[in-house]
Motif scaffolding. Structure first.
Motif, PDB file in Angstrom:
ATOM      1  N   UNK A 193       0.821  -1.213   0.000  1.00 28.98           N
ATOM      2  CA  UNK A 193       0.000   0.000   0.000  1.00 28.98           C
ATOM      3  C   UNK A 193       0.854   1.262   0.000  1.00 28.98           C
ATOM      4  N   UNK A 194       2.036   1.193   0.610  1.00 32.26           N
ATOM      5  CA  UNK A 194       2.903   2.373   0.661  1.00 32.26           C
ATOM      6  C   UNK A 194       3.671   2.605  -0.638  1.00 32.26           C
ATOM      7  N   UNK A 195       3.604   1.651  -1.553  1.00 33.67           N
ATOM      8  CA  UNK A 195       4.234   1.851  -2.863  1.00 33.67           C
ATOM      9  C   UNK A 195       3.424   2.856  -3.677  1.00 33.67           C
ATOM     10  N   UNK A 196       4.066   3.795  -4.345  1.00 28.98           N
ATOM     11  CA  UNK A 196       3.319   4.745  -5.173  1.00 28.98           C
ATOM     12  C   UNK A 196       2.832   4.099  -6.468  1.00 28.98           C
ATOM     13  N   UNK A 197       1.618   4.421  -6.844  1.00 29.22           N
ATOM     14  CA  UNK A 197       1.131   3.998  -8.161  1.00 29.22           C
ATOM     15  C   UNK A 197       1.772   4.830  -9.263  1.00 29.22           C
ATOM     16  N   UNK A 198       2.099   6.065  -8.954  1.00 28.33           N
ATOM     17  CA  UNK A 198       2.668   6.994  -9.939  1.00 28.33           C
ATOM     18  C   UNK A 198       4.091   7.355  -9.532  1.00 28.33           C
ATOM     19  N   UNK A 199       5.019   7.118 -10.437  1.00 29.87           N
ATOM     20  CA  UNK A 199       6.436   7.373 -10.173  1.00 29.87           C
ATOM     21  C   UNK A 199       6.965   8.364 -11.208  1.00 29.87           C
ATOM     22  N   UNK A 200       7.745   9.317 -10.731  1.00 36.17           N
ATOM     23  CA  UNK A 200       8.356  10.322 -11.605  1.00 36.17           C
ATOM     24  C   UNK A 200       9.875  10.149 -11.586  1.00 36.17           C
ATOM     25  N   UNK A 201      10.479  10.331 -12.746  1.00 37.70           N
ATOM     26  CA  UNK A 201      11.927  10.168 -12.862  1.00 37.70           C
ATOM     27  C   UNK A 201      12.471  11.134 -13.912  1.00 37.70           C
ATOM     28  N   UNK A 202      13.768  11.410 -13.799  1.00 40.63           N
ATOM     29  CA  UNK A 202      14.475  12.232 -14.783  1.00 40.63           C
ATOM     30  C   UNK A 202      15.662  11.427 -15.303  1.00 40.63           C
ATOM     31  N   UNK A 203      15.725  11.276 -16.607  1.00 38.38           N
ATOM     32  CA  UNK A 203      16.831  10.555 -17.226  1.00 38.38           C
ATOM     33  C   UNK A 203      17.754  11.493 -17.984  1.00 38.38           C
ATOM     34  N   UNK A 204      19.011  11.084 -18.088  1.00 33.57           N
ATOM     35  CA  UNK A 204      19.995  11.838 -18.868  1.00 33.57           C
ATOM     36  C   UNK A 204      20.872  10.852 -19.625  1.00 33.57           C
TER      37      UNK A 204
END
Length: 301
Positions: A193-204
């Motif tokens: 339940x504590x896992x986010x359904x929506x994850x944001x990341x920045x790639x380079x």
């Protein structure tokens, strides 16, 4: 009469000079309207694990095989990871010069994935020049492995995850290119339940060209809000691009054993700097279907 003749002659010369000046001005204006598109920001459609700004042109079908072995620090008993492997194969096709689609299947978690990539803007010089290229990427992945407990079979919807990316790239010189990749990943279901359904990341990712056909690439993805159910690590990879005719061959060292966005960005658990390195490769073969019409705009390689 003689004076009149001289005046007429001088007027004719002046008119001719003005006409030449007008012609030169027209030619200069036309030249300034030329748009020169930058090409080969990257050599292939992948930087290493992730997508690059590049598309396959209209009518080109590309068969891609990607392979990742186990960790090299497993030692000689596992032949330094070569006894273990994860494979993905895919078909990718250029619907137009700006739209590419693909379908793939990974042995890891028996995952099927599909994607579409749209090249929205192209880096160019000349009239109305653009300093960067921009592409939009969207994919869906279906996890088909049956590793659930009895009576807790997930629905088809629970097995799905989605990735959306904006690819921003610039070719600074013939030998150096750089790409920034903001990413959004959504899971329909999570482990805890504590896992986010929506994850944001920045790639380079970047490319340094060594010769006409060889370059060194690097790639890093920073996850802003990682999963809590695993000890997630940011994905890091280094590799070499080798172009051989219709093939692009990439040799890769990465802490990620997976090859689709929802997995290598958010599910990598190995530490590159502690020796948890996976040797791998990408190899592709392109096939042309039909005739490709070349753009009238000039291209800069």
């Amino acid at each position: 009469m003689k004076n009149l003749f001289i005046i007429i002659t001088l007027l004719g010369i002046q008119t001719q000079i003005l006409a030449q000046d007008d012609l030169f001005e027209i030619l200069d204006n036309e030249a300034s309207q030329d748009k020169n598109y930058v090409t080969s920001t990257f050599k292939g459609t992948r930087i290493l694990n992730g997508h690059s700004i590049e598309n396959r042109n209209k009518g080109i079908l590309e068969f891609v095989i990607s392979h990742r072995f186990g960790r090299v620090n497993l030692g000689p008993d596992e032949l330094y990871g070569l006894d273990q492997s994860n494979i993905r194969f895919a078909f990718e096709y250029g619907l137009s010069d700006d739209i590419m689609i693909g379908l793939g299947r990974s042995s890891f978690e028996k995952t099927y994935d599909g994607f579409v990539k749209y090249r929205a803007l192209k880096q160019s010089s000349g009239a109305k020049s653009l300093p960067i290229s921009v592409s939009l990427f969207a994919s869906a992945a279906y996890r088909s492995i049956n590793d659930f407990e009895p009576g807790r079979e997930p629905s088809d919807s629970d097995r799905l995850s989605y990735t959306t990316q904006v690819l921003l790239a610039r070719k600074f010189s013939p030998g150096f290119s750089l790409q920034i990749t903001p990413s959004y990943i959504h899971r329909n279901s999570v482990e805890l339940l504590k896992d986010p359904h929506d994850i944001f990341a920045i790639g380079m990712g970047g490319r340094v060209k060594l010769t006409k056909r060889i370059s060194i690439n690097g790639e890093y993805h920073y996850t802003i809000n990682p999963l809590e159910s695993i000890d997630a690590k940011n994905s890091l990879a280094f590799g070499i691009d080798i172009e051989t005719g219709g093939h692009v061959f990439q040799i890769i060292l990465s802490n990620s054993i997976t090859m689709i966005e929802k997995s290598f960005i958010t599910e990598s658990t190995d530490n590159f700097f502690e020796g948890d390195v996976h040797l791998g490769f990408n190899i592709s073969r392109a096939f042309q279907f039909g005739k490709h019409k070349k753009s009238k705009a000039r291209k800069i390689k």
